[in-house]
Design a protein around this motif. Structure first.
Motif, PDB file in Angstrom:
ATOM      1  N   PRO A   1      -2.823  -3.768 -10.126  1.00  6.00           N
ATOM      2  CA  PRO A   1      -2.417  -3.356  -8.774  1.00  6.00           C
ATOM      3  C   PRO A   1      -3.314  -3.954  -7.687  1.00  6.00           C
ATOM      4  CG  PRO A   1      -2.449  -1.470 -10.255  1.00  6.00           C
ATOM      5  CD  PRO A   1      -3.112  -2.598 -10.974  1.00  6.00           C
ATOM      6  N   ASP A   2      -4.614  -3.929  -7.919  1.00  8.45           N
ATOM      7  CA  ASP A   2      -5.540  -4.463  -6.922  1.00  8.45           C
ATOM      8  C   ASP A   2      -5.352  -5.964  -6.734  1.00  8.45           C
ATOM      9  OD1 ASP A   2      -7.858  -2.230  -6.307  1.00  8.45           O
ATOM     10  OD2 ASP A   2      -6.945  -1.992  -8.257  1.00  8.45           O
TER      11      ASP A   2
ATOM     12  N   ARG B   1      -5.594   2.658  -7.961  1.00  6.58           N
ATOM     13  CA  ARG B   1      -6.265   1.422  -7.588  1.00  6.58           C
ATOM     14  C   ARG B   1      -7.773   1.601  -7.683  1.00  6.58           C
ATOM     15  NH1 ARG B   1      -5.886   0.527  -2.377  1.00  6.58           N
ATOM     16  NH2 ARG B   1      -6.925  -1.438  -2.758  1.00  6.58           N
ATOM     17  N   ASN B   2      -8.475   0.454  -7.634  1.00  4.14           N
ATOM     18  CA  ASN B   2      -9.940   0.450  -7.638  1.00  4.14           C
ATOM     19  C   ASN B   2     -10.522   1.172  -8.842  1.00  4.14           C
ATOM     20  OD1 ASN B   2     -10.086  -0.968  -5.155  1.00  4.14           O
ATOM     21  ND2 ASN B   2      -9.710   0.937  -4.065  1.00  4.14           N
TER      22      ASN B   2
ATOM     23  N   THR C   1       0.835  -1.207   0.000  1.00  3.71           N
ATOM     24  CA  THR C   1       0.000   0.000   0.000  1.00  3.71           C
ATOM     25  C   THR C   1       0.864   1.250   0.000  1.00  3.71           C
ATOM     26  OG1 THR C   1      -1.766  -1.163   1.189  1.00  3.71           O
ATOM     27  CG2 THR C   1      -1.819   1.240   1.218  1.00  3.71           C
TER      28      THR C   1
ATOM     29  N   TYR D   1       2.558   1.669  -3.451  1.00  6.10           N
ATOM     30  CA  TYR D   1       1.593   2.165  -4.433  1.00  6.10           C
ATOM     31  C   TYR D   1       1.415   3.679  -4.283  1.00  6.10           C
ATOM     32  CZ  TYR D   1       0.000  -2.516  -5.848  1.00  6.10           C
ATOM     33  OH  TYR D   1      -0.087  -3.785  -6.351  1.00  6.10           O
TER      34      TYR D   1
END
Length: 259
Positions: free
Chosen positions: A237-238, A60-61, A50, A53
């Motif tokens: 990434p997720d 993300r998301n 996290t 990132y």
């Protein structure tokens, strides 16, 4: 690249940013740990991933790519995509429920697309019963182009419906996920597969909800290996972050892959 390692992905993003490895070093991720992660010698924790990132500006998301799958309806698509991207699910649900643009739908693919977004948004705001109803309705429009061939949207609906079913059923199963993954393995998808990581991602999420973290690790490893082989970056990434969480949960519970 080993599918369970995030090193190559993080190293590529770091090079794209023009950053030296020392620029990312922190107390949580000292230089020797960062080097080991990039070389695939160590799996990062959820907290480390996290943080990395955030430092690398990795988004993300993200929702489904903007042109997919309701590319035939530019006006309705613009509204829908805006609400989807801003996670304004309540407004999206209200708009579709009001039938403002439903009269524009002329093909089964369009109907499936709207029902997918509608069902996903209903689930996001907590109306899982209605979500299940509409996702199943989307599956009713599923008609393979040729024997045993499917559109990627068919598989997205299978995954979304099974994810909702896991929340509602007293005896949840993952048969919808298994069917979708079997179709992907057999390469029986007729259109652009860019969104198929969604199937693996929701499959793993549901396995975690069912208390099966080792199985979630296996699903994510397969999904990441597939994405790398097909040069697909959607949800990458997720997926890596969910893999770190699943591995952490698996290790903390001592559950083996056989489960």
């Amino acid at each position: 690249m080993k599918p369970e390692a995030v090193g190559t992905y993080l190293q590529t993003r770091r090079h794209q940013q023009g950053l030296a490895l020392t620029a990312l070093a922190t107390r949580l991720c000292p230089l020797n740990v960062l080097a080991a992660i990039e070389q695939g010698q160590q799996a990062p924790s959820v907290a480390q991933l996290t943080q990395l990132y955030h430092q690398l500006g990795i988004p993300r998301n993200q929702p489904l790519p903007q042109a997919y799958p309701i590319h035939r309806l530019p006006i309705f698509n613009q509204k829908l995509q805006n609400w989807w991207q801003t996670q304004n699910y309540g407004k999206l649900v209200a708009n579709i429920a009001a039938g403002e643009a439903l009269h524009q739908l002329t093909t089964d693919s369009d109907r499936q697309a709207v029902l997918f977004y509608y069902g996903q948004s209903l689930a996001a705001i907590g109306d899982v019963d209605a979500a299940q109803l509409h996702l199943r309705a989307g599956l009713m429009f599923m008609t393979p182009q040729r024997p045993q061939m499917y559109h990627s949207l068919d598989l997205l609906l299978m995954a979304a419906e099974n994810a909702v079913d896991v929340q509602l059923s007293r005896e949840p199963n993952v048969r919808g996920f298994e069917r979708a993954v079997a179709i992907i393995r057999a390469e029986r998808v007729v259109d652009d597969p860019v969104n198929l990581p969604f199937v693996y991602y929701q499959y793993a999420q549901s396995l975690l909800q069912l208390g099966r973290p080792a199985a979630a690790v296996q699903v994510l490893q397969e999904g990441l290996a597939w994405a790398v082989a097909h040069q697909v970056t959607y949800l990458l990434p997720d997926s890596y972050l969910l893999l770190a969480l699943a591995r952490q949960m698996s290790q903390s519970t001592g559950v083996t892959a056989a489960e």
